[in-house]
Each structure stands twice: as structure tokens, then as C-alpha cells.
Design a protein around this motif. Structure first.
Motif, PDB file in Angstrom:
ATOM      1  N   ILE A   1     -28.733  -4.383 -16.915  1.00 38.79           N
ATOM      2  CA  ILE A   1     -28.740  -3.089 -17.605  1.00 38.79           C
ATOM      3  C   ILE A   1     -27.732  -2.118 -16.983  1.00 38.79           C
ATOM      4  CG2 ILE A   1     -30.581  -2.068 -16.179  1.00 38.79           C
ATOM      5  CD1 ILE A   1     -31.696  -0.831 -18.789  1.00 38.79           C
ATOM      6  N   GLN A   2     -27.071  -1.382 -17.843  1.00 36.77           N
ATOM      7  CA  GLN A   2     -26.230  -0.246 -17.452  1.00 36.77           C
ATOM      8  C   GLN A   2     -26.820   0.965 -18.171  1.00 36.77           C
ATOM      9  OE1 GLN A   2     -24.858  -2.960 -15.699  1.00 36.77           O
ATOM     10  NE2 GLN A   2     -24.343  -3.526 -17.758  1.00 36.77           N
ATOM     11  N   VAL A   3     -26.982   2.057 -17.465  1.00 40.21           N
ATOM     12  CA  VAL A   3     -27.606   3.246 -18.039  1.00 40.21           C
ATOM     13  C   VAL A   3     -26.619   4.407 -17.958  1.00 40.21           C
ATOM     14  CG1 VAL A   3     -29.535   4.869 -17.858  1.00 40.21           C
ATOM     15  CG2 VAL A   3     -29.900   2.424 -17.408  1.00 40.21           C
ATOM     16  N   GLY A   4     -26.269   4.946 -19.107  1.00 41.88           N
ATOM     17  CA  GLY A   4     -25.368   6.093 -19.179  1.00 41.88           C
ATOM     18  C   GLY A   4     -26.173   7.376 -19.258  1.00 41.88           C
ATOM     19  N   VAL A   5     -26.099   8.178 -18.213  1.00 42.34           N
ATOM     20  CA  VAL A   5     -26.807   9.456 -18.171  1.00 42.34           C
ATOM     21  C   VAL A   5     -25.872  10.502 -18.772  1.00 42.34           C
ATOM     22  CG1 VAL A   5     -27.920  11.175 -16.692  1.00 42.34           C
ATOM     23  CG2 VAL A   5     -28.071   8.741 -16.107  1.00 42.34           C
ATOM     24  N   GLY A   6     -26.297  11.094 -19.877  1.00 42.90           N
ATOM     25  CA  GLY A   6     -25.459  12.032 -20.618  1.00 42.90           C
ATOM     26  C   GLY A   6     -25.366  13.418 -19.984  1.00 42.90           C
ATOM     27  N   ARG A   7     -24.463  14.208 -20.549  1.00 43.10           N
ATOM     28  CA  ARG A   7     -24.168  15.549 -20.019  1.00 43.10           C
ATOM     29  C   ARG A   7     -25.396  16.436 -19.883  1.00 43.10           C
ATOM     30  NH1 ARG A   7     -20.042  14.775 -23.755  1.00 43.10           N
ATOM     31  NH2 ARG A   7     -21.119  16.112 -25.226  1.00 43.10           N
ATOM     32  N   THR A   8     -26.359  16.304 -20.788  1.00 44.94           N
ATOM     33  CA  THR A   8     -27.527  17.184 -20.739  1.00 44.94           C
ATOM     34  C   THR A   8     -28.460  16.855 -19.577  1.00 44.94           C
ATOM     35  OG1 THR A   8     -28.764  15.780 -22.267  1.00 44.94           O
ATOM     36  CG2 THR A   8     -27.480  17.597 -23.240  1.00 44.94           C
ATOM     37  N   LEU A   9     -28.321  15.661 -18.999  1.00 45.31           N
ATOM     38  CA  LEU A   9     -29.187  15.267 -17.873  1.00 45.31           C
ATOM     39  C   LEU A   9     -28.458  15.105 -16.551  1.00 45.31           C
ATOM     40  CD1 LEU A   9     -31.645  12.590 -19.343  1.00 45.31           C
ATOM     41  CD2 LEU A   9     -32.172  14.889 -18.559  1.00 45.31           C
ATOM     42  N   ILE A  10     -27.148  15.280 -16.552  1.00 41.96           N
ATOM     43  CA  ILE A  10     -26.366  15.032 -15.330  1.00 41.96           C
ATOM     44  C   ILE A  10     -26.847  15.909 -14.166  1.00 41.96           C
ATOM     45  CG2 ILE A  10     -24.085  15.273 -14.271  1.00 41.96           C
ATOM     46  CD1 ILE A  10     -23.894  12.974 -15.915  1.00 41.96           C
ATOM     47  N   ARG A  11     -27.062  17.170 -14.412  1.00 39.17           N
ATOM     48  CA  ARG A  11     -27.510  18.058 -13.323  1.00 39.17           C
ATOM     49  C   ARG A  11     -28.891  17.658 -12.821  1.00 39.17           C
ATOM     50  NH1 ARG A  11     -23.769  21.301 -11.180  1.00 39.17           N
ATOM     51  NH2 ARG A  11     -22.233  21.970 -12.704  1.00 39.17           N
ATOM     52  N   THR A  12     -29.770  17.275 -13.727  1.00 35.58           N
ATOM     53  CA  THR A  12     -31.104  16.811 -13.324  1.00 35.58           C
ATOM     54  C   THR A  12     -30.967  15.566 -12.460  1.00 35.58           C
ATOM     55  OG1 THR A  12     -32.050  17.718 -15.345  1.00 35.58           O
ATOM     56  CG2 THR A  12     -33.356  16.057 -14.191  1.00 35.58           C
ATOM     57  N   PHE A  13     -30.125  14.638 -12.884  1.00 39.37           N
ATOM     58  CA  PHE A  13     -29.850  13.431 -12.099  1.00 39.37           C
ATOM     59  C   PHE A  13     -29.365  13.809 -10.704  1.00 39.37           C
ATOM     60  CE2 PHE A  13     -26.230  10.585 -10.912  1.00 39.37           C
ATOM     61  CZ  PHE A  13     -26.957   9.461 -10.556  1.00 39.37           C
ATOM     62  N   ALA A  14     -28.354  14.661 -10.630  1.00 36.84           N
ATOM     63  CA  ALA A  14     -27.726  15.002  -9.351  1.00 36.84           C
ATOM     64  C   ALA A  14     -28.604  15.874  -8.456  1.00 36.84           C
ATOM     65  CB  ALA A  14     -26.389  15.699  -9.599  1.00 36.84           C
ATOM     66  N   GLU A  15     -29.359  16.777  -9.043  1.00 37.87           N
ATOM     67  CA  GLU A  15     -30.081  17.768  -8.243  1.00 37.87           C
ATOM     68  C   GLU A  15     -31.560  17.467  -8.050  1.00 37.87           C
ATOM     69  OE1 GLU A  15     -29.076  21.459 -10.164  1.00 37.87           O
ATOM     70  OE2 GLU A  15     -26.931  21.163  -9.773  1.00 37.87           O
ATOM     71  N   GLU A  16     -32.145  16.650  -8.935  1.00 34.32           N
ATOM     72  CA  GLU A  16     -33.583  16.402  -8.832  1.00 34.32           C
ATOM     73  C   GLU A  16     -33.947  14.940  -8.578  1.00 34.32           C
ATOM     74  OE1 GLU A  16     -35.697  18.179 -12.146  1.00 34.32           O
ATOM     75  OE2 GLU A  16     -34.309  19.893 -12.150  1.00 34.32           O
ATOM     76  N   TRP A  17     -33.229  14.012  -9.172  1.00 28.64           N
ATOM     77  CA  TRP A  17     -33.614  12.612  -9.066  1.00 28.64           C
ATOM     78  C   TRP A  17     -33.093  11.938  -7.805  1.00 28.64           C
ATOM     79  CZ3 TRP A  17     -32.173  10.874 -14.717  1.00 28.64           C
ATOM     80  CH2 TRP A  17     -33.023  11.518 -15.625  1.00 28.64           C
ATOM     81  N   ILE A  18     -31.935  12.328  -7.333  1.00 32.59           N
ATOM     82  CA  ILE A  18     -31.327  11.662  -6.183  1.00 32.59           C
ATOM     83  C   ILE A  18     -32.078  12.030  -4.902  1.00 32.59           C
ATOM     84  CG2 ILE A  18     -29.254  11.513  -4.722  1.00 32.59           C
ATOM     85  CD1 ILE A  18     -27.578  11.807  -7.261  1.00 32.59           C
TER      86      ILE A  18
END
Length: 188
Positions: free
Chosen positions: A122-139
Motif C-alpha cells: 500500500i501507498q497512502v497519499g495524504v492530501g493538502r487538507t490533512l498534511i498539517r495534521t499529519f506533520a503536527e499531530e500524527w508524527i
């Protein structure tokens, strides 16, 4: 039993490791900050991959221009599963895909030498609307695997495949709730 479409990953009770490859200008600041920061682009989709071998194939073992640094990005399982819950398959309805916050694509898994295997990764593309959440909350952390990648690549070039395989990150089947598996086309 190997599932045709199943997620294999390095994970624990709370987190999962996904891999990305970047130019040093992006990787350096991310490693220093422990998350993605400028010049990382928050304006475009970012693709995350739980398969180490697939990323090695894609980045040519960190030799492809712009992909010279391999990062292990540890994210929360809650964030990972939230992304999958918002995902649309890239092979699905184009109208849904255009509006999707997350894209999921299945590509042939790869051996350490780059050969296509008979199951998919699987490859998962995280779109623009979730990028900040990915970078600031999930990592929860970022690790530079570039020295390990270079060592493994060197062993493979020398024909020392067994030694190289012992250095690969551990990956095992990731347990998905049935509705989530159905949403992304996984079967295990």
C-alpha cells in the motif's frame, strides 16, 4: 498466509512506521525538528509507505536525485487509521478521487533486489487538507535510515543477500478492522 492486498509494517501497540525519501534540504530540518517543517511542502500531497522494500525500489536505495535521505516516520496508529478511513482507491471513481483527502494505491511489493513480488504493497497519499495534521499531530518521531540503507545496498551489491536481509526493518501483517480493510481493498 500471505494476503494479496495486505498491509505489512513495523508497528507497535500505538504507532506504525512509514517510510519516505527526501532531498537533504528537506530531511535535515525534519530530523532536527522531529516533524516536517519548511521547506517540506504543505501545499501538495505527500505519499507514505509502510513497506521498506517498496521505498527502496522507488528511491533506488537512496540514490535517486531528490530522494537521497530515507526517513522512518513513526506516526500514531490512530492517525494512520484515520487517514485510511478517509481514503479513496486511486482505481476508483475519478469524481470521488478528485475530492478525496487521502488516496490509496496498491503496487506490487518488491524484493530487496527490486523484483516485483506476487502480492501488493500500500501507498497512502495524504492530501493538502490533512498534511498539517499529519506533520503536527500524527508524527511521534523521525529517524534517518540513510546509513542503514547504504549498508544494506552495499551488501546486496556484494551478493551478501542473507546479511542484507537481517538488517531490513521488521514488517508483519497489520491488523485492520474489517470495514477499514473493505474501504481500501485490503484482504488481510
Amino acid at each position: 498466509m500471505q494476503h494479496l492486498y495486505g498491509i505489512r509494517a513495523d508497528f507497535d501497540a500505538d504507532t506504525i512506521v512509514v517510510y519516505q525519501a527526501y532531498a537533504p534540504v528537506v530531511a535535515g530540518p525534519a530530523l532536527a525538528a522531529g516533524r516536517f517543517v519548511a521547506p517540506f511542502s504543505f501545499g501538495r500531497m505527500t505519499w507514505i509507505k509502510p513497506s521498506f522494500n517498496w521505498l527502496m525500489h522507488r528511491s533506488n536505495w537512496a540514490r535517486k536525485p531528490g530522494q537521497e535521505r530515507v526517513l522512518a516516520v513513526r506516526i500514531t496508529r490512530a492517525g494512520w487509521e484515520e487517514a485510511l478511513g478517509r481514503a479513496v482507491l486511486t482505481t476508483g471513481d475519478p469524481a470521488l478521487l478528485e475530492r478525496a483527502e487521502v488516496h490509496v494505491q496498491w503496487d506490487p511489493e518488491r524484493s530487496p533486489r527490486g523484483a516485483a513480488l506476487n502480492h501488493y504493497s500500500i501507498q497512502v497519499g495524504v492530501g493538502r487538507t490533512l498534511i498539517r495534521t499529519f506533520a503536527e499531530e500524527w508524527i511521534t518521531g523521525i529517524t534517518d535510515l540513510t546509513p542503514q540503507v547504504r549498508r544494506i545496498a552495499g551488501l546486496l551489491q556484494q551478493g551478501r543477500t542473507a546479511q542484507a536481509q537481517r538488517l531490513l526493518p521488521p514488517e508483519r501483517p497489520y491488523p485492520l478492522p474489517r470495514p477499514l480493510a473493505a474501504r481500501i481493498g485490503a484482504n488481510g
